[in-house]
Design a protein around this motif. Structure first.
Motif, PDB file in Angstrom:
ATOM      1  N   GLY A 416      -8.937 -11.550   3.893  1.00 47.67           N
ATOM      2  CA  GLY A 416      -9.925 -11.424   4.958  1.00 47.67           C
ATOM      3  C   GLY A 416      -9.576 -10.373   5.997  1.00 47.67           C
ATOM      4  O   GLY A 416     -10.456  -9.939   6.759  1.00 47.67           O
ATOM      5  N   GLU A 417      -8.322  -9.954   6.057  1.00 54.19           N
ATOM      6  CA  GLU A 417      -7.913  -8.927   7.022  1.00 54.19           C
ATOM      7  C   GLU A 417      -8.614  -7.618   6.685  1.00 54.19           C
ATOM      8  O   GLU A 417      -8.472  -7.079   5.596  1.00 54.19           O
ATOM      9  N   GLN A 418      -9.406  -7.114   7.633  1.00 54.84           N
ATOM     10  CA  GLN A 418     -10.209  -5.892   7.408  1.00 54.84           C
ATOM     11  C   GLN A 418     -11.022  -6.013   6.109  1.00 54.84           C
ATOM     12  O   GLN A 418     -11.247  -5.035   5.407  1.00 54.84           O
ATOM     13  N   GLN A 419     -11.458  -7.239   5.803  1.00 55.76           N
ATOM     14  CA  GLN A 419     -12.266  -7.577   4.626  1.00 55.76           C
ATOM     15  C   GLN A 419     -11.508  -7.394   3.298  1.00 55.76           C
ATOM     16  O   GLN A 419     -12.108  -7.358   2.236  1.00 55.76           O
ATOM     17  N   MET A 420     -10.175  -7.303   3.360  1.00 56.73           N
ATOM     18  CA  MET A 420      -9.376  -7.053   2.157  1.00 56.73           C
ATOM     19  C   MET A 420      -8.854  -8.353   1.545  1.00 56.73           C
ATOM     20  O   MET A 420      -8.842  -9.403   2.162  1.00 56.73           O
ATOM     21  N   ASP A 421      -8.398  -8.230   0.302  1.00 60.17           N
ATOM     22  CA  ASP A 421      -7.678  -9.314  -0.358  1.00 60.17           C
ATOM     23  C   ASP A 421      -6.281  -9.430   0.240  1.00 60.17           C
ATOM     24  O   ASP A 421      -5.797  -8.526   0.937  1.00 60.17           O
ATOM     25  N   GLY A 422      -5.596 -10.524  -0.074  1.00 58.89           N
ATOM     26  CA  GLY A 422      -4.200 -10.670   0.316  1.00 58.89           C
ATOM     27  C   GLY A 422      -3.318  -9.787  -0.556  1.00 58.89           C
ATOM     28  O   GLY A 422      -3.452  -9.781  -1.783  1.00 58.89           O
ATOM     29  N   PHE A 423      -2.412  -9.036   0.074  1.00 59.59           N
ATOM     30  CA  PHE A 423      -1.573  -8.095  -0.661  1.00 59.59           C
ATOM     31  C   PHE A 423      -0.270  -7.887   0.107  1.00 59.59           C
ATOM     32  O   PHE A 423      -0.213  -8.110   1.316  1.00 59.59           O
ATOM     33  N   TYR A 424       0.743  -7.410  -0.613  1.00 60.26           N
ATOM     34  CA  TYR A 424       2.019  -7.076   0.024  1.00 60.26           C
ATOM     35  C   TYR A 424       2.498  -5.729  -0.504  1.00 60.26           C
ATOM     36  O   TYR A 424       2.399  -5.445  -1.701  1.00 60.26           O
ATOM     37  N   TYR A 425       3.030  -4.894   0.409  1.00 64.19           N
ATOM     38  CA  TYR A 425       3.600  -3.614   0.039  1.00 64.19           C
ATOM     39  C   TYR A 425       4.948  -3.411   0.724  1.00 64.19           C
ATOM     40  O   TYR A 425       5.117  -3.773   1.892  1.00 64.19           O
ATOM     41  N   CYS A 426       5.879  -2.823  -0.004  1.00 66.68           N
ATOM     42  CA  CYS A 426       7.130  -2.389   0.608  1.00 66.68           C
ATOM     43  C   CYS A 426       7.607  -1.108  -0.100  1.00 66.68           C
ATOM     44  O   CYS A 426       7.651  -1.067  -1.327  1.00 66.68           O
ATOM     45  N   MET A 427       7.938  -0.090   0.682  1.00 65.91           N
ATOM     46  CA  MET A 427       8.402   1.186   0.148  1.00 65.91           C
ATOM     47  C   MET A 427       9.932   1.221   0.177  1.00 65.91           C
ATOM     48  O   MET A 427      10.556   1.075   1.233  1.00 65.91           O
ATOM     49  N   LEU A 428      10.524   1.416  -0.988  1.00 69.92           N
ATOM     50  CA  LEU A 428      11.971   1.500  -1.114  1.00 69.92           C
ATOM     51  C   LEU A 428      12.392   2.936  -1.405  1.00 69.92           C
ATOM     52  O   LEU A 428      11.805   3.603  -2.265  1.00 69.92           O
ATOM     53  N   LEU A 429      13.403   3.405  -0.686  1.00 71.86           N
ATOM     54  CA  LEU A 429      13.936   4.764  -0.868  1.00 71.86           C
ATOM     55  C   LEU A 429      15.305   4.672  -1.528  1.00 71.86           C
ATOM     56  O   LEU A 429      16.163   3.882  -1.118  1.00 71.86           O
ATOM     57  N   LYS A 430      15.508   5.499  -2.545  1.00 75.24           N
ATOM     58  CA  LYS A 430      16.793   5.526  -3.251  1.00 75.24           C
ATOM     59  C   LYS A 430      17.647   6.675  -2.724  1.00 75.24           C
ATOM     60  O   LYS A 430      17.203   7.838  -2.742  1.00 75.24           O
ATOM     61  N   SER A 431      18.833   6.375  -2.252  1.00 70.52           N
ATOM     62  CA  SER A 431      19.679   7.419  -1.649  1.00 70.52           C
ATOM     63  C   SER A 431      20.412   8.202  -2.732  1.00 70.52           C
ATOM     64  O   SER A 431      20.441   7.817  -3.910  1.00 70.52           O
TER      65      SER A 431
END
Length: 431
Positions: A416-431
């Motif tokens: 429902g947030e901004q009419q969106m579905d529930g979702f999760y994102y995380c950006m991982l950087l490899k050193s």
């Protein structure tokens, strides 16, 4: 040819989902094929409605049915629940709801239960049970107890609004394929056909339709001018930010919406590999790529077993849309909450970790992995990332827009947030 019976088909679908563990994706379309468009919509509305209100409907049923039906008679129990839903929540008249539901018994091969079905539905009306709801919050939530407890625990201040959003009808989001048509041009096409829409400021390629419609009848469908993709899913490709000349892996890619969006944002990739363990679902990826005018390398393989498909050339960026509980998309797929069990979560968390650990060596030093789920459970999201970071000293979290709030890694979007579905994102950087 015998005319199909709507209520019998609905009862059989409910039986398949609730007793046999089959998904609506596998059962609903086959039943709808037998009916006209108006009846197709009614069938979906009734089945979705029952699955959304199931705990309350079962609460009423227990007051009206002396003992559960068994064996081949079990389908009649689902027919009764369908009748209760019609009487309590639909626009169907009481008389029609009772008579048409009873009339479905012969089609379901339980003609001897017509009297029982009739008596239960008439008692429901006579006792005015629709006005008598329990004070039990879990029953009223429409959720199985395990999921209700999870939401109450992890979202104590937002649980009421969150549960409400999970049962609202989801809007139709379009993603304009700007390799074929600009958003401005597509808006003009919709206006010409008097199709109402909204623009989302947070989604440069996204539009929200104001009403449901036949997607294939929208302008430019055959020309690949757009794809159907929820606003939360549309964030994936832009967060991944593919650059010209890069090699990209879309792991667990089916049905291919994110693969196509990656190619729309950056057609100058060196390579785009769409990987999925299910060969049949990979065919859907091929169909979507073809309609939208894109090309990618399609590989059938297990993301957690890189030896079976990886050629040893590392990727610049990886999108891992991991297998998950799908608790963020229940408003679109209400069968999920009855197909998922509490015990599934630990198994999914273990699988997600296994895939992440397997894919990490395929990423270049300095490369990015975008981890995504359509879940709202912290075990699959922030906690999963925390565990991954403890196992991989060469991994760090890169901040993303509207993410990393209160030191929690990534961004959790709630239904429902901004009419969106529930979702999760995380950006991982490899050193």
């Amino acid at each position: 040819m015998k005319k199909p019976n709507l209520r019998a088909d609905a009862a059989n679908i409910l039986l398949s989902v609730l007793e046999k563990g089959q998904s609506l994706r596998d059962t609903l379309p086959a039943a709808q094929e037998k009916h006209q468009d108006k009846d197709k919509a009614w069938l979906q509305e009734m089945v979705f409605g029952v699955l959304r209100q199931l705990p309350l409907l079962q609460y009423w049923l227990r007051q009206l049915l002396d003992k559960p039906l068994k064996g081949r008679n079990k389908v009649a129990e689902h027919l009764i629940v369908l009748g209760l839903y019609q009487l309590a929540f639909s626009r169907v008249s009481d008389h029609a709801a009772v008579s048409e539901t009873v009339a479905a018994c012969p089609t379901l091969k339980v003609p001897g239960l017509k009297g029982l079905v009739n008596a239960i539905l008439r008692n429901f009306v006579r006792q005015k049970l629709a006005t008598k709801k329990p004070e039990n919050a879990q029953i009223l939530s429409g959720l199985p107890n395990w999921l209700f407890q999870q939401i109450s625990q992890h979202y104590p201040e937002q649980s009421e609004q969150l549960i409400h959003s999970m049962h609202n009808k989801a809007p139709i989001w379009l993603r304009v394929n700007q390799q074929q048509c600009s958003v401005k041009q597509y808006c003009a096409e919709l206006e010409q056909q008097q199709i109402a829409y909204q623009i989302s400021e947070q989604h440069p390629d996204g539009l929200i339709l104001q009403r449901s419609c036949d997607i294939t009848s929208l302008p430019g469908y055959d020309k690949g001018w757009f794809a159907v993709q929820d606003g939360a899913a549309q964030l994936a490709a832009r967060l991944l930010s593919p650059q010209q000349g890069e090699s990209i892996l879309d792991a667990c890619a089916a049905p291919g919406g994110k693969t196509c969006h990656i190619l729309e944002l950056q057609p100058g990739l060196k390579r785009c590999l769409a990987l999925d363990v299910d060969q049949q679902r990979l065919l859907r990826v091929a169909e979507n790529l073809h309609r939208l005018g894109h090309n990618a390398d399609l590989v059938t393989g297990d993301a957690s077993d890189t030896n079976s498909w990886w050629d040893g050339v590392p990727f610049d960026r990886i999108l891992l849309d991991a297998p998950c509980s799908a608790t963020g998309v229940i408003r679109r797929h209400p069968d999920i909450k009855w197909l998922r069990k509490a015990s599934d979560i630990n198994e999914l968390v273990a699988l997600q970790a296994k895939i992440m650990d397997a894919l990490w060596p395929t990423l270049k030093s300095g490369g990015h992995m975008l981890y995504a789920t359509c879940s709202i459970l912290p075990q699959e999201n922030g906690q999963q990332i925390g565990a991954f970071l403890s196992r991989h000293q060469d991994a760090s979290v890169q901040k993303i827009p509207q993410g990393n709030v209160n030191n929690h890694p990534g961004r959790q979007i709630l239904p429902g947030e901004q009419q969106m579905d529930g979702f999760y994102y995380c950006m991982l950087l490899k050193s």
